[in-house]
Design an enzyme around this catalytic site. Structure first.
Site, short mmCIF file in Angstrom:
data_model
loop_
_atom_site.label_atom_id
_atom_site.label_comp_id
_atom_site.label_asym_id
_atom_site.label_seq_id
_atom_site.Cartn_x
_atom_site.Cartn_y
_atom_site.Cartn_z
N ARG A 58 1.00 -1.26 0.03
CA ARG A 58 0.44 0.23 -0.38
C ARG A 58 0.82 1.17 -0.16
O ARG A 58 0.37 2.25 -0.22
CB ARG A 58 -0.66 -0.09 0.67
N TYR A 111 -15.97 15.00 -16.19
CA TYR A 111 -16.46 13.56 -15.81
C TYR A 111 -17.54 13.17 -14.60
O TYR A 111 -17.24 14.10 -13.48
CB TYR A 111 -15.57 12.11 -15.68
N ASP A 183 -7.37 17.05 -15.39
CA ASP A 183 -7.51 15.98 -15.72
C ASP A 183 -7.31 15.53 -17.45
O ASP A 183 -7.30 16.41 -18.07
CB ASP A 183 -9.16 15.75 -15.82
N LYS A 208 -8.39 4.53 -19.76
CA LYS A 208 -7.99 4.34 -20.88
C LYS A 208 -6.66 4.32 -21.89
O LYS A 208 -6.56 3.92 -21.91
CB LYS A 208 -9.03 6.06 -20.51
N1 LCS Z 1 -11.92 11.71 -14.85
C1 LCS Z 1 -11.94 11.73 -16.46
C2 LCS Z 1 -12.25 12.62 -17.67
C3 LCS Z 1 -12.85 10.06 -17.35
O1 LCS Z 1 -13.32 10.49 -18.26
C4 LCS Z 1 -13.26 9.26 -16.31
C5 LCS Z 1 -14.02 8.11 -16.51
C6 LCS Z 1 -12.61 9.10 -14.53
C7 LCS Z 1 -11.70 10.50 -14.91
C8 LCS Z 1 -12.37 7.77 -13.95
O2 LCS Z 1 -11.45 7.60 -14.34
P1 LCS Z 1 -11.78 5.79 -13.51
O3 LCS Z 1 -12.22 6.04 -12.23
O4 LCS Z 1 -13.48 4.83 -14.45
O5 LCS Z 1 -10.71 4.73 -13.42
N2 LCS Z 1 -14.70 8.50 -17.71
C9 LCS Z 1 -15.41 7.33 -18.06
C10 LCS Z 1 -16.38 7.38 -19.09
O6 LCS Z 1 -16.23 8.54 -19.84
N3 LCS Z 1 -16.84 6.21 -19.04
O7 LCS Z 1 -16.43 5.07 -18.40
C11 LCS Z 1 -15.84 5.90 -17.03
#
Ligand code: LCS
Length: 393
Positions: A58, A111, A183, A208
Site C-alpha cells: 500500500r 466526468y 485531468d 483509458k
Molecule cells: N476522469 C475522466 C476524464 C474520466 O473520463 C473518468 C472515467 C475518470 C476521471 C474516472 O476514472 P475511473 O475511475 O473510471 O478509472 N470516465 C469514464 C467514462 O467516460 N465512461 O466510463 C468511465
C-alpha cells in the site's frame, strides 16, 4: 544517453529506468503485500526513511514504482502516484488539497462522478465548489474567491470536448496562490503535458488511453514539485487507494504502444468526424480536429493532436441517438473510452446521469449528445457501421 533525451515513442519503451536484479527485460510483477526486512534495525530505518527498502505494497511496490516513474517522466513531473482507479486519483487530489472552509473552481463539464463526489460527499465536510465554463477565462476569474485553494480543469472536457487554456488559467491561479490540477485523461501524456503548460498536477484515468485495452481500471497523479507530491502520496497511502501490482504490470505493458495506438485512432477519428459533419442526419459534431470546434486554434497550440473522442447530436435528438446506439455492430455500446475498440455511449443517461438536469444542460451536455470513442479498427468498417446504423433512423 538518459531516457530524458529520447523522443516520445522511445521514452514509452525506456522511461523510468527500471533495473531488475536478474536482468529481466520487462518489469516483473512483485505480487506481494509485504517485504522482509534484513534486521529489526533495517525495518526501523525503512520506516524512518533512513533506508530506502520496500515495506508494504500500500505504501510502495517495485512494479508500481516502475509505472509511476515512467509516467512521471513522460509528463516532466517530479514523481507519480498510481491509484486503484481514476476516481481514486480525483478523490486523493480533493482530499489532500481541500478542507473545511476551502473552495474550488472547476470545469463544469467534467466526468460526472468527479463533480458528484464534491456535491454529494465533500460538501458534507465544508468544501465548496463553483462549476464554470473554464474555456471562458472571464468565468474563471469571476469564480475565484479569497478561500479558493484549487483550480480543477478537465481539457478536453468529458463529454463536451470544450478546451480550456491551461497556460492562461495557471497564470491567473498562481497570481492568487491557487494550485492547478488538470485531468489529462482525454489526451494522455502523448498529446498534452499540463505541467509544461504551468499546471501543478496532471492526472489520468489510466483505464483509458494509457492502458488502452479495456482490461483494468487505474489512475495516476503526477506532481510538478516535491511538496505537493508528498502531500498527495501521504494521503493516498492513508486512504488506501493504491493500485495492485498485477494491474500496474498490465498498464506498463499497455503504455508501450500508447503513441502508435493514438496515432491510428486519431487518424480514424478525423475521418469519422468529417463523415458525421457531412451527414444529413447529424445536427452538430464537436471534435477538436474540426475547424468548426469553438477552440480549434487553442487545440492546435495546446495539444499535439485532437485525440479520438467525438461528441455529436443527431437531428432527431435522443430518439434518433437511441436507434443509432441500438444498431451499431462494430462499435460497442459501453461507457469508457480511449481503448483499441470503438465505443459509443449516451452521457445524459449513462456517465453523467447523476448530474442535476439543470447543471448538465448548463454544462452543454444535452439530452441528445452521443459520445463516440474511435478505436483502431479499419476505418472502412467503422464508417460502414455508422452509415448502416444511421440508415435505420
Ligand atoms: N476522469 C475522466 C476524464 C474520466 O473520463 C473518468 C472515467 C475518470 C476521471 C474516472 O476514472 P475511473 O475511475 O473510471 O478509472 N470516465 C469514464 C467514462 O467516460 N465512461 O466510463 C468511465
Amino acid at each position: 544517453m538518459s531516457s530524458k533525451d529520447l523522443k516520445f515513442n522511445s521514452k514509452l519503451i525506456h522511461a523510468g529506468h527500471y533495473e531488475d536484479q536478474y536482468g529481466s527485460a520487462t518489469v516483473p510483477i512483485y505480487q506481494t503485500s509485504t517485504f522482509a526486512f534484513e534486521s529489526a534495525d533495517h525495518g526501523a530505518k525503512c520506516f524512518s526513511g533512513e533506508s530506502k527498502g520496500y515495506i508494504y505494497t500500500r505504501i510502495a511496490n517495485p512494479t508500481v514504482r516502475a509505472l509511476e516513474q515512467s509516467i512521471a517522466e513522460l509528463e516532466n513531473g517530479f514523481d507519480g502516484i498510481a491509484t486503484s482507479s481514476g476516481m481514486g486519483a480525483v478523490t486523493t487530489i480533493y482530499m489532500a488539497l481541500l478542507g473545511q472552509g476551502s473552495h474550488m473552481v472547476s470545469t463544469d463539464a467534467v466526468y460526472g462522478p468527479s463533480r458528484g463526489v464534491i456535491e454529494e460527499h465533500f460538501s458534507r465536510f465544508g468544501v465548496e465548489a463553483s462549476y464554470v465554463n473554464t474555456s471562458n477565462i472571464n468565468e474563471v476569474i469571476k469564480a475565484i474567491k479569497p478561500n479558493t485553494k484549487l483550480l480543477y480543469l478537465e481539457s478536453p472536457a468529458n463529454p463536451t470536448m470544450e478546451i480550456t487554456d491551461i497556460k492562461e488559467c495557471s497564470r491567473i491561479a498562481h497570481e492568487k496562490g491557487i494550485l492547478v490540477a488538470v485531468d489529462n485523461t482525454f489526451c494522455s501524456p502523448y498529446l498534452q503535458r499540463p505541467l509544461n503548460l504551468g499546471a501543478d498536477i496532471s492526472f489520468h484515468s489510466m483505464t483509458k488511453y494509457i492502458n488502452g485495452h479495456a482490461d483494468i481500471v487505474g489512475g495516476i497523479i503526477i506532481a510538478k514539485d516535491e511538496t505537493v507530491y508528498k502531500k498527495l502520496r501521504t494521503l493516498m497511502i492513508n486512504m488506501g487507494c493504491c493500485i495492485d501490482p498485477h494491474q500496474a504490470y498490465l498498464v506498463i505493458r499497455g503504455s508501450k504502444t500508447l503513441g502508435i495506438r493514438i496515432d491510428r485512432a486519431q487518424e480514424n477519428a478525423i475521418k469519422v468526424a468529417e463523415f458525421l459533419e457531412k451527414h444529413k442526419k447529424v445536427e452538430w459534431v464537436k471534435y477538436p480536429g474540426l475547424k468548426s470546434h469553438p477552440q480549434y486554434e487553442l487545440a492546435i497550440k495546446q495539444m499535439d493532436g485532437p485525440g479520438s473522442v467525438i461528441s455529436f447530436e443527431l437531428k432527431g435528438g435522443l430518439e434518433a441517438g437511441k436507434i443509432l446506439m441500438n444498431n451499431v455492430k462494430i462499435a460497442i455500446l459501453a461507457v469508457s473510452l480511449g481503448g483499441v475498440e470503438t465505443l459509443i455511449q449516451h452521457p445524459a443517461s449513462m456517465t453523467h446521469s447523476k448530474m442535476l438536469k439543470e447543471s448538465r444542460i448548463k454544462a452543454g451536455i444535452t439530452d441528445g449528445l452521443v459520445r463516440y470513442s474511435v478505436g483502431i479498427e479499419n476505418i472502412e468498417d467503422i464508417i460502414f457501421d455508422l452509415d448502416q446504423a444511421l440508415e435505420k433512423i
